[in-house]
Design an enzyme around this catalytic site. Sequence first.
Site, PDB file in Angstrom:
ATOM      1  N   LYS A   5     -77.885  15.872-111.612  1.00 51.93           N
ATOM      2  CA  LYS A   5     -78.861  16.821-112.133  1.00 51.93           C
ATOM      3  C   LYS A   5     -80.121  16.893-111.287  1.00 51.93           C
ATOM      4  CE  LYS A   5     -77.478  17.012-116.941  1.00 51.93           C
ATOM      5  NZ  LYS A   5     -77.373  16.255-118.150  1.00 51.93           N
TER       6      LYS A   5
HETATM    7  N1  GLU Z   1     -72.950  13.381-122.577  1.00 50.59           N
HETATM    8  C1  GLU Z   1     -72.128  12.876-121.515  1.00 50.59           C
HETATM    9  C2  GLU Z   1     -72.630  13.447-120.194  1.00 50.59           C
HETATM   10  O1  GLU Z   1     -73.378  14.406-120.179  1.00 50.59           O
HETATM   11  C3  GLU Z   1     -70.666  13.256-121.656  1.00 50.59           C
HETATM   12  C4  GLU Z   1     -69.982  12.327-122.536  1.00 50.59           C
HETATM   13  C5  GLU Z   1     -68.514  12.607-122.811  1.00 50.59           C
HETATM   14  O2  GLU Z   1     -67.994  13.673-122.477  1.00 50.59           O
HETATM   15  O3  GLU Z   1     -67.908  11.727-123.423  1.00 50.59           O
HETATM   16  O4  GLU Z   1     -72.270  12.909-119.166  1.00 50.59           O
END
Ligand code: GLU
Length: 281
Positions: free
Chosen positions: A238
Amino acid sequence: MIRTRFAPSPNGSLHLGHAYAAIVAHDLAREAGGDFLLRIEDIDGARSRPELAGEFRADLAWLGLAWDGEVLQSARLGRYAEAGERLKEMGLLYPCRCTRAEIAQAAREIGPDGPVYPGTCRNRAVEIGGGVSWRLDVGKALERTGPLSWEDRIAGMQQARPQIFGDVVLLRKDAPASYHLAATLDDAADGITLVTRGADLFAATHIHRLLQALLDLPVPAWHHHPLLLDEDGRKLAKRRNAPSLADRRASGEDGWALAASLRGGNFPAGISLSGILHRAP
Ligand code: GLU
């Protein structure tokens, strides 16, 4: 019926890697006539910027992806606390006040998430109160469940080896729950039958499978997809090197065409797909 989800954390704008992940989840559901959910993982304390959820929705719509429902993790805090209590009653959690620096110094192994916690507080009296984390006694948990396995649709059947992480934190001192606990409970609550996510989270599934067994949750299948890499072979990040989907959208780029290219394996200059479909551990 198949049900997948895309679960971004609102701590920064989405980039091409997220677009790819969302497309995989969306298409696997649609090809099977199933559902695709959007889950905003917004419980990461100070890093979380819930206002990004609107941007994420606009990004998905721009890519031509429609979703069937939406979940906010911050609406689920009660469930996380309840599961934490249950695990405490089972005698499987213990409090810990060790800092990152202390752990890095005491660790004897490096695991998937860095230095493996060496169990310093496992058999210690630690004062409970503000600023305490709760760790899962993974050895004790495994004694209770016995050997476990799980299925990755690409890599095949896997023996669960949660011990490679050491005793992970499930209840954080700075957030309502750890990623491991929240994601596992949510996937169950949302009826997710196929968990799709990047291969960088492959190892996390060892822990999730253990939590499912301890908390009597249904066991989905997993599909860990390859990652988009930059010119240096690093995962897009990011804050580092990836133009955001919001920027691309604002510049007038055609999102449907972009999604079609990603589906076809045609990536923008300098970007490639990792050949690693899964990695051990
Ligand atoms: N929130 C996690 C991320 O943005 C993804 C988690 C998942 O897909 O289990 O990397």
